[in-house]
Design a protein around this motif. Sequence first.
Motif, PDB file in Angstrom:
ATOM      1  N   LEU A   3       5.032 -32.453  14.958  1.00 39.51           N
ATOM      2  CA  LEU A   3       4.406 -31.201  15.374  1.00 39.51           C
ATOM      3  C   LEU A   3       2.893 -31.330  15.563  1.00 39.51           C
ATOM      4  O   LEU A   3       2.353 -30.867  16.562  1.00 39.51           O
ATOM      5  N   TRP A   4       2.233 -31.950  14.602  1.00 37.09           N
ATOM      6  CA  TRP A   4       0.773 -32.001  14.652  1.00 37.09           C
ATOM      7  C   TRP A   4       0.238 -33.279  15.277  1.00 37.09           C
ATOM      8  O   TRP A   4      -0.954 -33.421  15.498  1.00 37.09           O
ATOM      9  N   LYS A   5       1.136 -34.271  15.492  1.00 35.28           N
ATOM     10  CA  LYS A   5       0.796 -35.528  16.162  1.00 35.28           C
ATOM     11  C   LYS A   5      -0.169 -36.405  15.341  1.00 35.28           C
ATOM     12  O   LYS A   5      -0.886 -37.221  15.884  1.00 35.28           O
ATOM     13  N   PHE A   6      -0.185 -36.192  14.023  1.00 38.07           N
ATOM     14  CA  PHE A   6      -0.939 -37.048  13.116  1.00 38.07           C
ATOM     15  C   PHE A   6       0.035 -38.004  12.453  1.00 38.07           C
ATOM     16  O   PHE A   6       1.192 -37.648  12.217  1.00 38.07           O
ATOM     17  N   GLU A   7      -0.414 -39.185  12.106  1.00 44.99           N
ATOM     18  CA  GLU A   7       0.390 -40.095  11.291  1.00 44.99           C
ATOM     19  C   GLU A   7       0.290 -39.629   9.837  1.00 44.99           C
ATOM     20  O   GLU A   7      -0.676 -38.958   9.458  1.00 44.99           O
ATOM     21  N   SER A   8       1.271 -39.995   9.027  1.00 44.02           N
ATOM     22  CA  SER A   8       1.310 -39.559   7.623  1.00 44.02           C
ATOM     23  C   SER A   8       0.025 -39.904   6.894  1.00 44.02           C
ATOM     24  O   SER A   8      -0.530 -39.078   6.167  1.00 44.02           O
ATOM     25  N   ASP A   9      -0.471 -41.125   7.074  1.00 42.82           N
ATOM     26  CA  ASP A   9      -1.670 -41.537   6.339  1.00 42.82           C
ATOM     27  C   ASP A   9      -2.922 -40.789   6.818  1.00 42.82           C
ATOM     28  O   ASP A   9      -3.891 -40.660   6.090  1.00 42.82           O
ATOM     29  N   GLU A  10      -2.882 -40.235   8.020  1.00 40.21           N
ATOM     30  CA  GLU A  10      -4.021 -39.459   8.523  1.00 40.21           C
ATOM     31  C   GLU A  10      -4.030 -38.037   7.951  1.00 40.21           C
ATOM     32  O   GLU A  10      -5.085 -37.424   7.830  1.00 40.21           O
ATOM     33  N   ILE A  11      -2.858 -37.507   7.630  1.00 40.84           N
ATOM     34  CA  ILE A  11      -2.755 -36.107   7.218  1.00 40.84           C
ATOM     35  C   ILE A  11      -2.757 -35.944   5.693  1.00 40.84           C
ATOM     36  O   ILE A  11      -3.225 -34.939   5.176  1.00 40.84           O
ATOM     37  N   LEU A  12      -2.237 -36.942   4.977  1.00 38.05           N
ATOM     38  CA  LEU A  12      -2.170 -36.840   3.517  1.00 38.05           C
ATOM     39  C   LEU A  12      -3.567 -36.746   2.929  1.00 38.05           C
ATOM     40  O   LEU A  12      -4.467 -37.518   3.280  1.00 38.05           O
ATOM     41  N   GLY A  13      -3.747 -35.769   2.067  1.00 31.26           N
ATOM     42  CA  GLY A  13      -5.031 -35.573   1.410  1.00 31.26           C
ATOM     43  C   GLY A  13      -6.057 -34.823   2.245  1.00 31.26           C
ATOM     44  O   GLY A  13      -7.159 -34.544   1.787  1.00 31.26           O
ATOM     45  N   LYS A  14      -5.690 -34.480   3.443  1.00 29.50           N
ATOM     46  CA  LYS A  14      -6.601 -33.753   4.333  1.00 29.50           C
ATOM     47  C   LYS A  14      -6.681 -32.290   3.903  1.00 29.50           C
ATOM     48  O   LYS A  14      -5.690 -31.705   3.490  1.00 29.50           O
ATOM     49  N   SER A  15      -7.838 -31.710   4.006  1.00 30.89           N
ATOM     50  CA  SER A  15      -8.011 -30.296   3.675  1.00 30.89           C
ATOM     51  C   SER A  15      -7.299 -29.431   4.715  1.00 30.89           C
ATOM     52  O   SER A  15      -7.363 -29.722   5.914  1.00 30.89           O
ATOM     53  N   LEU A  16      -6.674 -28.380   4.240  1.00 31.72           N
ATOM     54  CA  LEU A  16      -6.016 -27.436   5.149  1.00 31.72           C
ATOM     55  C   LEU A  16      -7.017 -26.892   6.153  1.00 31.72           C
ATOM     56  O   LEU A  16      -6.717 -26.755   7.333  1.00 31.72           O
ATOM     57  N   LEU A  17      -8.224 -26.606   5.685  1.00 30.81           N
ATOM     58  CA  LEU A  17      -9.237 -26.028   6.578  1.00 30.81           C
ATOM     59  C   LEU A  17      -9.610 -26.959   7.720  1.00 30.81           C
ATOM     60  O   LEU A  17     -10.030 -26.500   8.779  1.00 30.81           O
ATOM     61  N   SER A  18      -9.445 -28.256   7.539  1.00 33.74           N
ATOM     62  CA  SER A  18      -9.782 -29.188   8.620  1.00 33.74           C
ATOM     63  C   SER A  18      -8.761 -29.123   9.753  1.00 33.74           C
ATOM     64  O   SER A  18      -9.030 -29.586  10.858  1.00 33.74           O
ATOM     65  N   LEU A  19      -7.610 -28.530   9.482  1.00 35.39           N
ATOM     66  CA  LEU A  19      -6.562 -28.412  10.495  1.00 35.39           C
ATOM     67  C   LEU A  19      -6.586 -27.068  11.223  1.00 35.39           C
ATOM     68  O   LEU A  19      -6.011 -26.930  12.290  1.00 35.39           O
ATOM     69  N   VAL A  20      -7.237 -26.084  10.612  1.00 37.03           N
ATOM     70  CA  VAL A  20      -7.212 -24.715  11.123  1.00 37.03           C
ATOM     71  C   VAL A  20      -8.130 -24.574  12.332  1.00 37.03           C
ATOM     72  O   VAL A  20      -9.189 -25.197  12.398  1.00 37.03           O
ATOM     73  N   ALA A  21      -7.718 -23.738  13.277  1.00 37.50           N
ATOM     74  CA  ALA A  21      -8.536 -23.447  14.456  1.00 37.50           C
ATOM     75  C   ALA A  21      -9.901 -22.935  13.991  1.00 37.50           C
ATOM     76  O   ALA A  21      -9.978 -22.133  13.059  1.00 37.50           O
ATOM     77  N   PRO A  22     -10.973 -23.385  14.630  1.00 39.20           N
ATOM     78  CA  PRO A  22     -12.334 -23.035  14.180  1.00 39.20           C
ATOM     79  C   PRO A  22     -12.584 -21.540  14.002  1.00 39.20           C
ATOM     80  O   PRO A  22     -13.218 -21.138  13.019  1.00 39.20           O
ATOM     81  N   ASP A  23     -12.080 -20.705  14.894  1.00 36.70           N
ATOM     82  CA  ASP A  23     -12.355 -19.266  14.798  1.00 36.70           C
ATOM     83  C   ASP A  23     -11.571 -18.577  13.686  1.00 36.70           C
ATOM     84  O   ASP A  23     -11.782 -17.396  13.416  1.00 36.70           O
ATOM     85  N   GLU A  24     -10.676 -19.301  13.013  1.00 37.77           N
ATOM     86  CA  GLU A  24      -9.874 -18.707  11.947  1.00 37.77           C
ATOM     87  C   GLU A  24     -10.210 -19.273  10.571  1.00 37.77           C
ATOM     88  O   GLU A  24      -9.632 -18.865   9.573  1.00 37.77           O
ATOM     89  N   LYS A  25     -11.155 -20.210  10.502  1.00 42.58           N
ATOM     90  CA  LYS A  25     -11.448 -20.899   9.238  1.00 42.58           C
ATOM     91  C   LYS A  25     -11.937 -19.948   8.146  1.00 42.58           C
ATOM     92  O   LYS A  25     -11.508 -20.051   6.999  1.00 42.58           O
ATOM     93  N   GLU A  26     -12.827 -19.021   8.487  1.00 42.26           N
ATOM     94  CA  GLU A  26     -13.349 -18.099   7.466  1.00 42.26           C
ATOM     95  C   GLU A  26     -12.236 -17.254   6.858  1.00 42.26           C
ATOM     96  O   GLU A  26     -12.170 -17.088   5.642  1.00 42.26           O
TER      97      GLU A  26
END
Length: 168
Positions: A3-26
């Motif tokens: 779905l997100w087109k990231f490899e497992s090692d790229e997504i593990l440990g990543k902050s949820l906020l780093s994935l969220v659309a910029p206008d919705e982060k706040e």
Amino acid sequence: RRLWKFESDEILGKSLLSLVAPDEKERVERTISQVVSSEGITTFETNVVTRDQQLVEMQWNTFFSQEMKQIYCVAHDVTERKKLERMKAQVVEMISHDLRSPMSALQITLNILSSGSIGDLPDAAKMRIDRAELSLSQMVDLLDDFLELEKIDSSAYQLDKAETDARE
């Protein structure tokens, strides 16, 4: 990964906020803060930016573990559901405007004809106009019922629930 087109090692440990659309982060950051402070379970929807910069509409179920000091998230792709909701809203809009307005105009015209205000009509014509008025009235009632059900379905109405004595 699909779905997100990231490899497992790229997504593990990543902050949820780093994935969220910029206008919705706040908004998402406030929601996450509320989850942490209330130590509860929260559900919210937001857009996620995929590796190839596409937006995917997601519903998040989040839980904060005080013991582990971590938020656990389960994400559901709701893109298709949202697409269907938008299509449904367009159909409702079309029904309420593009069908209801001409039907109302036609009802007025039939009322004028049946009232005799523009002249007497033969009995056969009056009978047909009366049938047309009845059919059109039933169609308008059907549309009104449909729109009323849509309002109820979309939570435009709020039900006031209370216990009551059946004898009353």
